[in-house]
Design a protein around this motif. Structure first.
Motif, PDB file in Angstrom:
ATOM      1  N   UNK A 139      46.632  44.681  39.110  1.00 50.00           N
ATOM      2  CA  UNK A 139      45.182  45.280  38.741  1.00 50.00           C
ATOM      3  C   UNK A 139      44.384  43.977  39.127  1.00 50.00           C
ATOM      4  N   UNK A 140      44.486  42.934  38.948  1.00 46.06           N
ATOM      5  CA  UNK A 140      43.711  41.695  39.112  1.00 46.06           C
ATOM      6  C   UNK A 140      43.653  41.314  40.571  1.00 46.06           C
ATOM      7  N   UNK A 141      44.943  41.326  41.377  1.00 44.36           N
ATOM      8  CA  UNK A 141      44.819  41.040  42.626  1.00 44.36           C
ATOM      9  C   UNK A 141      44.079  42.142  43.631  1.00 44.36           C
ATOM     10  N   UNK A 142      44.008  43.408  43.162  1.00 44.22           N
ATOM     11  CA  UNK A 142      43.440  44.598  43.757  1.00 44.22           C
ATOM     12  C   UNK A 142      41.914  44.321  43.472  1.00 44.22           C
ATOM     13  N   UNK A 143      41.497  43.758  42.523  1.00 45.12           N
ATOM     14  CA  UNK A 143      39.909  43.693  42.096  1.00 45.12           C
ATOM     15  C   UNK A 143      39.607  42.247  43.112  1.00 45.12           C
ATOM     16  N   UNK A 144      40.319  41.401  43.145  1.00 46.49           N
ATOM     17  CA  UNK A 144      40.039  40.309  44.071  1.00 46.49           C
ATOM     18  C   UNK A 144      40.098  40.628  45.524  1.00 46.49           C
ATOM     19  N   UNK A 145      40.989  41.530  45.789  1.00 46.16           N
ATOM     20  CA  UNK A 145      40.820  41.844  47.293  1.00 46.16           C
ATOM     21  C   UNK A 145      39.325  42.722  47.523  1.00 46.16           C
ATOM     22  N   UNK A 146      39.041  43.638  46.616  1.00 53.82           N
ATOM     23  CA  UNK A 146      38.036  44.494  46.777  1.00 53.82           C
ATOM     24  C   UNK A 146      36.801  43.467  46.695  1.00 53.82           C
ATOM     25  N   UNK A 147      36.807  42.633  45.933  1.00 58.58           N
ATOM     26  CA  UNK A 147      35.476  41.617  45.690  1.00 58.58           C
ATOM     27  C   UNK A 147      35.488  40.811  46.970  1.00 58.58           C
ATOM     28  N   UNK A 148      36.456  40.289  47.551  1.00 58.35           N
ATOM     29  CA  UNK A 148      36.587  39.482  48.812  1.00 58.35           C
ATOM     30  C   UNK A 148      36.015  40.467  49.973  1.00 58.35           C
ATOM     31  N   UNK A 149      36.384  41.733  49.985  1.00 57.21           N
ATOM     32  CA  UNK A 149      36.063  42.677  51.260  1.00 57.21           C
ATOM     33  C   UNK A 149      34.587  42.862  50.834  1.00 57.21           C
ATOM     34  N   UNK A 150      34.159  42.727  49.824  1.00 59.27           N
ATOM     35  CA  UNK A 150      32.549  42.873  49.689  1.00 59.27           C
ATOM     36  C   UNK A 150      31.790  41.848  50.060  1.00 59.27           C
ATOM     37  N   UNK A 151      32.652  40.784  50.202  1.00 56.48           N
ATOM     38  CA  UNK A 151      31.995  39.289  50.397  1.00 56.48           C
ATOM     39  C   UNK A 151      31.330  38.472  49.244  1.00 56.48           C
ATOM     40  N   UNK A 152      31.714  39.233  48.021  1.00 60.15           N
ATOM     41  CA  UNK A 152      31.156  38.459  46.699  1.00 60.15           C
ATOM     42  C   UNK A 152      31.984  37.256  46.268  1.00 60.15           C
ATOM     43  N   UNK A 153      33.097  37.228  46.707  1.00 62.82           N
ATOM     44  CA  UNK A 153      33.952  36.138  46.525  1.00 62.82           C
ATOM     45  C   UNK A 153      34.670  35.721  47.834  1.00 62.82           C
ATOM     46  N   UNK A 154      35.401  34.682  47.928  1.00 70.40           N
ATOM     47  CA  UNK A 154      35.988  34.118  48.914  1.00 70.40           C
ATOM     48  C   UNK A 154      37.237  33.736  48.491  1.00 70.40           C
ATOM     49  N   UNK A 155      38.414  34.297  49.100  1.00 68.38           N
ATOM     50  CA  UNK A 155      39.823  34.040  48.699  1.00 68.38           C
ATOM     51  C   UNK A 155      40.306  32.783  49.942  1.00 68.38           C
ATOM     52  N   UNK A 156      40.851  31.892  49.584  1.00 68.92           N
ATOM     53  CA  UNK A 156      41.269  30.961  50.308  1.00 68.92           C
ATOM     54  C   UNK A 156      42.999  31.087  50.439  1.00 68.92           C
ATOM     55  N   UNK A 157      43.596  30.786  51.684  1.00 70.78           N
ATOM     56  CA  UNK A 157      44.934  30.712  51.741  1.00 70.78           C
ATOM     57  C   UNK A 157      45.546  29.640  50.761  1.00 70.78           C
ATOM     58  N   UNK A 158      46.698  29.677  50.384  1.00 72.68           N
ATOM     59  CA  UNK A 158      47.327  29.111  49.466  1.00 72.68           C
ATOM     60  C   UNK A 158      47.508  27.772  49.959  1.00 72.68           C
TER      61      UNK A 158
END
Length: 87
Positions: free
Chosen positions: A68-87
């Protein structure tokens, strides 16, 4: 995220976020809003964020919660609201 300085308005279990930087307006549920607020204060490694969310929601970080959290983070990143950085 640099440049992200949103305006927030909350109605019960929905949150409207206006991104002053992009001019976009988004409607989020409470969980997504909590994730955004957490990440605008301080960047987190995904696993640390998941653990903190589980603690704050008084639940176990089982596989379903992690997905659930991973899906939300991915969706937020696709919207450009957050940025996910590589590990």
């Amino acid at each position: 995220m640099p440049g992200f300085n949103p305006l927030w308005h909350t109605w019960e279990d929905e949150v409207v976020v206006f991104d002053r930087f992009s001019g976009d307006t988004h409607l989020f549920d409470t969980l997504s809003a909590v994730l955004i607020r957490s990440l605008t204060r301080l960047p987190f490694e995904q696993q640390v964020l998941i653990e903190q969310m589980a603690i704050s929601h008084a639940c176990e970080a089982d596989a379903e919660f992690v997905e659930l959290i991973q899906a939300r983070l991915q969706g937020l990143a696709q919207l450009g609201v957050i940025e996910c950085l590589p590990d």
